[in-house]
Design an enzyme around this catalytic site. Structure first.
Site, PDB file in Angstrom:
ATOM      1  N   LYS A   1       8.349  -1.850   2.589  1.00  0.00           N
ATOM      2  CA  LYS A   1       8.356  -0.057   2.394  1.00  0.00           C
ATOM      3  C   LYS A   1       7.148  -0.684   3.351  1.00  0.00           C
ATOM      4  O   LYS A   1       5.766  -1.364   2.854  1.00  0.00           O
ATOM      5  CB  LYS A   1       8.080   0.661   0.978  1.00  0.00           C
ATOM      6  CG  LYS A   1       7.651   1.042   0.925  1.00  0.00           C
ATOM      7  CD  LYS A   1       7.102   1.847   0.112  1.00  0.00           C
ATOM      8  CE  LYS A   1       5.130   1.737   0.155  1.00  0.00           C
ATOM      9  NZ  LYS A   1       5.113   3.280   1.285  1.00  0.00           N
TER      10      LYS A   1
ATOM     11  N   GLU B   1      -1.965  -9.828  -2.587  1.00  0.00           N
ATOM     12  CA  GLU B   1      -3.316 -10.000  -1.224  1.00  0.00           C
ATOM     13  C   GLU B   1      -3.564  -9.101  -1.707  1.00  0.00           C
ATOM     14  O   GLU B   1      -3.213  -7.753  -1.229  1.00  0.00           O
ATOM     15  CB  GLU B   1      -2.664 -10.161   0.011  1.00  0.00           C
ATOM     16  CG  GLU B   1      -1.909 -12.183   0.262  1.00  0.00           C
ATOM     17  CD  GLU B   1      -2.649 -12.993  -0.217  1.00  0.00           C
ATOM     18  OE1 GLU B   1      -3.571 -12.966  -0.397  1.00  0.00           O
ATOM     19  OE2 GLU B   1      -1.929 -14.419  -0.970  1.00  0.00           O
TER      20      GLU B   1
ATOM     21  N   CYS C   1      -8.994  -6.477   5.422  1.00  0.00           N
ATOM     22  CA  CYS C   1      -9.206  -7.355   4.674  1.00  0.00           C
ATOM     23  C   CYS C   1     -10.312  -8.348   4.115  1.00  0.00           C
ATOM     24  O   CYS C   1     -10.909  -8.591   3.295  1.00  0.00           O
ATOM     25  CB  CYS C   1      -7.924  -7.946   3.548  1.00  0.00           C
ATOM     26  SG  CYS C   1      -7.254  -9.341   4.750  1.00  0.00           S
TER      27      CYS C   1
ATOM     28  N   GLU D   1     -15.023  -2.831  -2.607  1.00  0.00           N
ATOM     29  CA  GLU D   1     -15.347  -2.969  -1.052  1.00  0.00           C
ATOM     30  C   GLU D   1     -14.547  -1.145  -0.226  1.00  0.00           C
ATOM     31  O   GLU D   1     -14.348   0.000  -1.450  1.00  0.00           O
ATOM     32  CB  GLU D   1     -12.880  -2.910  -1.283  1.00  0.00           C
ATOM     33  CG  GLU D   1     -13.064  -3.329   0.026  1.00  0.00           C
ATOM     34  CD  GLU D   1     -11.183  -3.761  -0.052  1.00  0.00           C
ATOM     35  OE1 GLU D   1     -10.627  -2.841  -1.140  1.00  0.00           O
ATOM     36  OE2 GLU D   1     -11.245  -5.000   0.729  1.00  0.00           O
TER      37      GLU D   1
HETATM   38  P1  NAP Z   1      -2.718   0.861  -0.642  1.00  0.00           P
HETATM   39  O1  NAP Z   1      -3.360   2.368  -1.602  1.00  0.00           O
HETATM   40  O2  NAP Z   1      -2.915  -0.234  -2.201  1.00  0.00           O
HETATM   41  O3  NAP Z   1      -1.387   0.430  -0.075  1.00  0.00           O
HETATM   42  C1  NAP Z   1      -0.715  -1.030  -0.240  1.00  0.00           C
HETATM   43  C2  NAP Z   1       0.884   0.015  -0.611  1.00  0.00           C
HETATM   44  O4  NAP Z   1       1.177   0.129  -1.383  1.00  0.00           O
HETATM   45  C3  NAP Z   1       1.348   1.187   0.423  1.00  0.00           C
HETATM   46  O5  NAP Z   1       2.007   0.977   1.133  1.00  0.00           O
HETATM   47  C4  NAP Z   1       1.414   1.735  -0.893  1.00  0.00           C
HETATM   48  O6  NAP Z   1       1.947   2.903   0.147  1.00  0.00           O
HETATM   49  C5  NAP Z   1       1.694   1.216  -1.750  1.00  0.00           C
HETATM   50  N1  NAP Z   1       1.963   2.031  -3.231  1.00  0.00           N
HETATM   51  C6  NAP Z   1       0.910   2.867  -3.380  1.00  0.00           C
HETATM   52  N2  NAP Z   1       0.997   3.155  -4.339  1.00  0.00           N
HETATM   53  C7  NAP Z   1       1.813   1.801  -5.034  1.00  0.00           C
HETATM   54  C8  NAP Z   1       2.595   1.858  -6.838  1.00  0.00           C
HETATM   55  N3  NAP Z   1       2.431   2.113  -7.639  1.00  0.00           N
HETATM   56  N4  NAP Z   1       3.852   0.890  -6.579  1.00  0.00           N
HETATM   57  C9  NAP Z   1       3.944   0.066  -5.315  1.00  0.00           C
HETATM   58  N5  NAP Z   1       3.551   0.825  -4.306  1.00  0.00           N
HETATM   59  C10 NAP Z   1       2.696   1.143  -3.955  1.00  0.00           C
HETATM   60  O7  NAP Z   1      -3.637   0.073  -0.004  1.00  0.00           O
HETATM   61  P2  NAP Z   1      -4.156   0.174   1.802  1.00  0.00           P
HETATM   62  O8  NAP Z   1      -5.594   1.665   1.217  1.00  0.00           O
HETATM   63  O9  NAP Z   1      -2.657   1.210   1.805  1.00  0.00           O
HETATM   64  O10 NAP Z   1      -5.122  -0.912   2.345  1.00  0.00           O
HETATM   65  C11 NAP Z   1      -6.153  -1.155   1.675  1.00  0.00           C
HETATM   66  C12 NAP Z   1      -6.637  -2.352   0.672  1.00  0.00           C
HETATM   67  O11 NAP Z   1      -5.560  -3.738   1.750  1.00  0.00           O
HETATM   68  C13 NAP Z   1      -7.591  -2.795   1.335  1.00  0.00           C
HETATM   69  O12 NAP Z   1      -8.393  -3.192  -0.351  1.00  0.00           O
HETATM   70  C14 NAP Z   1      -7.762  -4.030   2.005  1.00  0.00           C
HETATM   71  O13 NAP Z   1      -8.344  -4.850   1.150  1.00  0.00           O
HETATM   72  C15 NAP Z   1      -6.188  -4.856   0.895  1.00  0.00           C
HETATM   73  N6  NAP Z   1      -5.737  -5.969   1.941  1.00  0.00           N
HETATM   74  C16 NAP Z   1      -5.714  -6.649   2.127  1.00  0.00           C
HETATM   75  C17 NAP Z   1      -5.439  -7.540   2.305  1.00  0.00           C
HETATM   76  C18 NAP Z   1      -5.322  -9.746   2.121  1.00  0.00           C
HETATM   77  O14 NAP Z   1      -4.216 -10.105   3.012  1.00  0.00           O
HETATM   78  N7  NAP Z   1      -5.891  -9.503   0.852  1.00  0.00           N
HETATM   79  C19 NAP Z   1      -4.567  -7.396   3.532  1.00  0.00           C
HETATM   80  C20 NAP Z   1      -5.493  -6.232   4.185  1.00  0.00           C
HETATM   81  C21 NAP Z   1      -5.448  -5.355   3.441  1.00  0.00           C
HETATM   82  P3  NAP Z   1       1.333   4.187   0.054  1.00  0.00           P
HETATM   83  O15 NAP Z   1       0.769   4.454   1.726  1.00  0.00           O
HETATM   84  O16 NAP Z   1       2.636   4.991   0.743  1.00  0.00           O
HETATM   85  O17 NAP Z   1       0.143   4.881  -0.474  1.00  0.00           O
END
Ligand code: NAP
Ligand code: MG
Length: 514
Positions: A185, A260, A294, A395
């Site tokens: 997904k 992550e 990230c 963040e």
């Molecule tokens: P996000 O809002 O947490 O979303 C990540 C993924 O999770 C998306 O596919 C999202 O779907 C899905 N999701 C949202 N709510 C969910 C739920 N209740 N159950 C299951 N899945 C769910 O994060 P983002 O805004 O896309 O990405 C930015 C974040 O990722 C930042 O905090 C960044 O630091 C972190 N990040 C971390 C790393 C690492 O390796 N540490 C690498 C890259 C990014 P939708 O798109 O449909 O909302």
């Protein structure tokens, strides 16, 4: 995400789910758009707004494909990964351009994102012929003892939009080579990149059902994957807030889970640093991918003796960075992913101001001329930030850099470690002793010396400590641990009953009982 009636569009193609080898529409009858964040008039495509029933069908297909895939020798599985890596390399430019169009990062960085996918495909293809276990001497005569990795089952892969090819590959390649099947997904903001990627995987020869794609929201599709009793391992990259919710749901089923999550990465600049080099490293780490990595550097912690000089150099260079479409070769900084992200970034600049920080440059959205239809925000540097300010703790995920002035190395270490995150950190110094102390003292999963906070390579473990994750690592050999269980195997060829811990003791010793 806008729900639209499903159906052919004159403007842009409609894309489908991949379930059990067939490209199929969602049962929901709904679709959503993906648009170019540099120019929202540009519609990239329409995608299935999947729901829990779509997720369940994909999970069932992955389960059906599991026995044959597990029975396929790992070196054969690895050969399919090699073919995938080679195909992705052939199509690198096409995929990179699609990525820039769909999520905005500048083209050279999009090429790097695809290259990471290629690198992990080749690295993990090789694991098909390694996947080492231990063979150890038994404590008993005529007995063989070893450990082997076995796949866990169906892997649920939930990914963010900021590395739309690299991160899914970091997860799917180790999952597949070790014999798991996948339900993927992708983020709602990057369904086109995901669709291209899965089409290339299909072309490479992954059998039907081994890789399934379901697009749609995290709340519907993501939640259904995480909560399913038929998904055995979940690998998630995204925000800490969503990660914690997923951990609760997975924990209720004792499901293997790799998280992550967020970061608040710092670069330390000591008084003896090469300042020109430090400025290059800081700007690349803070404003690359528009600060939406990230591992982005969102804090610079600088010794007093060089503070003013460093800030002057940073501000001058940041002011000259060009905003624009990532497809334009003169662009330094692309757009933010969407308007919600832009509002969040703008609100943090106000929070910084209210806490007493000074906006040394940037601080506002940019909507002039060609930029009027995109989500552009000027590269921003906040000075006078203290370690406990919200802009130094939370963040922001945008082009905002907080500068924190410190007295000495010890104060710098305290600031580096004084957040709830622990992904990446870096130090600029010419003093080898202090470089080694930083390698020891910084509480992060990744430490750089005389380089910025970004630039991980795929053959070392990637991930963070504290609230950045739950102890798992992506990439390197470490990635295999997420997708496999250890099985210990003993073969006794003595032809008699031999009791471990008992029959191996010298006469008269009291071995205890196990
Ligand atoms: P996000 O809002 O947490 O979303 C990540 C993924 O999770 C998306 O596919 C999202 O779907 C899905 N999701 C949202 N709510 C969910 C739920 N209740 N159950 C299951 N899945 C769910 O994060 P983002 O805004 O896309 O990405 C930015 C974040 O990722 C930042 O905090 C960044 O630091 C972190 N990040 C971390 C790393 C690492 O390796 N540490 C690498 C890259 C990014 P939708 O798109 O449909 O909302
Ligand atoms: Mg988009």
């Amino acid at each position: 995400m806008t729900d639209l009636p499903l159906g052919p569009s004159a403007e842009a193609p409609t894309h489908l789910h991949l379930v059990g080898g067939d490209w199929v529409p969602s049962g929901s009858g709904r679709a959503f758009e993906s648009r170019n964040p540099a120019d929202r008039r540009d519609l990239v495509g329409l995608f299935q707004a999947g729901d829990a029933a779509d997720a369940a069908r994909a999970i069932a297909a992955a389960g059906e494909a599991l026995p044959a895939w597990q029975a396929t020798p790992a070196p054969r599985r690895g050969e399919i990964l090699y073919r995938f890596g080679a195909l992705l390399a052939e199509r690198k430019e096409e995929v990179a351009r699609a990525m820039t169009r769909e999520m905005g990062k500048v083209l050279p960085e999009a090429r790097g994102d695809v290259q990471e996918g290629i690198d992990i495909a080749f690295l993990m293809a090789g694991e098909g012929r390694r996947m080492f276990g231990d063979t150890v001497p038994s404590e008993l005569p005529d007995k063989w003892a070893m450990s082997v990795r076995v796949p866990i089952g169906v892997a649920g892969i939930v990914t963010p939009w900021n590395f739309p090819v690299a991160i899914p590959c970091w997860k799917m390649m180790p999952a597949l080579v070790t014999g798991n099947t996948v339900v993927f997904k992708p983020a709602t903001d990057t369904p086109y990149c995901a669709t291209l990627l899965v089409r290339i995987m299909e072309e490479a020869g992954f059998p039907p059902g081994t890789v399934n794609l379901v697009t749609g929201s995290g709340a519907e599709v993501g939640d259904a994957i995480v909560g399913s009793a038929d998904v055995d391992v979940v690998s998630f990259t995204g925000s800490t807030a969503v990660g914690k919710r997923i951990a609760e749901a997975a924990g209720r089923r004792l499901k293997r889970l790799s998280l992550e999550l967020g970061g608040k990465n710092a670069i330390v600049v000591l008084g003896d640093a090469d300042l020109e080099l430090a400025v290059d490293g800081i700007l690349w780490s803070a404003f690359g991918t528009t600060g939406q990595r990230c591992t982005a550097a969102s804090r610079v912690i600088v010794e007093r003796s060089v503070h003013d000089g460093l800030v002057g150099m940073l501000v001058e260079r940041a002011r000259s960075m060009r905003l624009g479409s990532g497809l334009d070769p003169t662009t330094d900084v692309g757009p933010l992913i969407n308007e919600t992200a832009l509002e969040k970034v703008a609100s943090y600049v106000e929070i910084g101001r209210s806490e007493g920080a000074e906006v040394a440059c940037g601080g506002t959205p940019v909507r002039d001329g060609d930029l009027a239809h995109g989500s552009f925000f000027a590269p921003t540097i906040l000075t006078g930030v203290r370690p406990m300010h919200r802009v130094a703790q939370e963040e922001i995920f945008g082009p905002v850099l907080s500068v924190i002035e410190v007295e000495d190395y010890e104060e710098a270490v305290a600031a580096v470690n004084g957040t709830r995150y622990g992904l990446s950190s870096s130090i600029f110094t010419r003093d080898v002793n202090r470089a080694f102390r930083a390698m020891r003292d910084f509480r992060t999963g990744i430490v750089y010396v005389n380089a910025g906070t970004i630039g991980a390579e795929t053959h070392l473990p990637f991930g963070g400590v504290k609230e950045t994750g739950n102890g798992h690592r992506e990439a390197g050999h470490a990635a295999l641990d997420t997708y496999t269980e250890w099985k210990a195997v003993y073969v006794d060829f003595s032809g008699r009953l031999q009791r471990a811990q008992i029959d191996n003791q010298p006469d008269g010793a009291d071995p205890g009982q196990r």
